[in-house]
Scaffold this active site. Sequence first.
Site, PDB file in Angstrom:
ATOM      1  N   TYR A  33      13.161   1.943  -1.614  1.00  0.00           N
ATOM      2  CA  TYR A  33      14.300   2.838  -1.733  1.00  0.00           C
ATOM      3  C   TYR A  33      14.541   3.609  -0.459  1.00  0.00           C
ATOM      4  CZ  TYR A  33      11.498   7.145  -2.171  1.00  0.00           C
ATOM      5  OH  TYR A  33      10.680   8.205  -1.928  1.00  0.00           O
ATOM      6  N   LYS A 146       8.565   2.251   2.189  1.00  0.00           N
ATOM      7  CA  LYS A 146       9.119   3.251   1.257  1.00  0.00           C
ATOM      8  C   LYS A 146       9.321   2.597  -0.103  1.00  0.00           C
ATOM      9  CE  LYS A 146      12.556   6.998   1.380  1.00  0.00           C
ATOM     10  NZ  LYS A 146      11.675   8.125   1.061  1.00  0.00           N
ATOM     11  N   GLU A 179       0.573  13.905   5.401  1.00  0.00           N
ATOM     12  CA  GLU A 179       1.980  14.284   5.213  1.00  0.00           C
ATOM     13  C   GLU A 179       2.130  14.971   3.867  1.00  0.00           C
ATOM     14  OE1 GLU A 179       4.595  10.844   4.946  1.00  0.00           O
ATOM     15  OE2 GLU A 179       3.119   9.722   3.805  1.00  0.00           O
ATOM     16  N   LEU A 203       4.730   7.699   5.955  1.00  0.00           N
ATOM     17  CA  LEU A 203       6.075   7.136   6.049  1.00  0.00           C
ATOM     18  C   LEU A 203       6.662   7.491   7.423  1.00  0.00           C
ATOM     19  CD1 LEU A 203       8.193   5.705   4.145  1.00  0.00           C
ATOM     20  CD2 LEU A 203       9.365   7.903   4.190  1.00  0.00           C
TER      21      LEU A 203
END
Length: 285
Positions: A33, A146, A179, A203
């Site tokens: 996505y 992702k 993250e 990511l």
Amino acid sequence: MPDLAYVNGEIMPIERAVVPIEDRGYQFGDGVYEFVASYEGRLFMLEEHLDRLERSMRELAFDPISRTDIRKAVLDLFTLSGYPRAGLYIQISRGVAPRNHAIIPGMTPQIIMTIRPVAEIPVEKRKNGATAITVQDTRWGRCDIKTVQLLSNSLAKQKSLDAGCDDAIFVSDQGIVREGTSSNLFIVSGGRLITHPLTDNILPGITRMVVQGLCRDADLNVEESFFGTDALLGADEVFLTGTVTELLPVVRIDGKSIGDGKVGPITRRLYDLLRKQAMADGTMI
Ligand code: PLP
């Protein structure tokens, strides 16, 4: 206009949109996505999001889909919604097939999209800063793709909310700070900005990339290197970056104040620069 969904070429109100139960996105988390946001009627960094979407599909060996078709569908949905400050999800699954772990060749990827006004972060959080906890990173080994497999992210976010905080920060088994649950992370230490290098474990955030560019333009020293929780908790400033998050100061982590516990000057300056760029750029339609 109601919030809209796009399902394989058809646009409808979100409540009417459904996917088949044998969609592999639903059965196996076999989907990727993107989330794109607009500012004043223009989508910000659309091509960069499409680049990452294509990369995600390539890494999982999905059958290819025309980028032109995806872009057209995005722009059609965006135009029809009329939202100047829209949040648009593009989600693509490998396809629909009788349930089987094995991947049957020749599946047609399923494309869905939704569009709503962006759920803005409260102004007071931006002004005074957010709080976070650190959590062990229990995600899979390819967080650079992702995918829709967001269970660890969702559970970590909920854990932070249950602890009375705003978000969680993933830390590896070895104590490396990675993250946020839906954002990348920067620390500022002695005037230097540091963020985790691009590896399989984070990511490659579009906002991260934009912020790195802004730092260079502003002659701020920004580098990619690994750092641990001591450096995180001992930093002068910490902030998160992401499409919804934009650039969000974090002033307290695991109960400890970051710096003097107030939003720092570099964070404030970069947020202003990011907003300025987001307002100026974008895909005109
Ligand atoms: N890291 C994770 C785990 C994310 O889910 C996201 C965004 O959803 C980001 C980082 C930030 O990426 P971007 O700036 O492209 O929105």
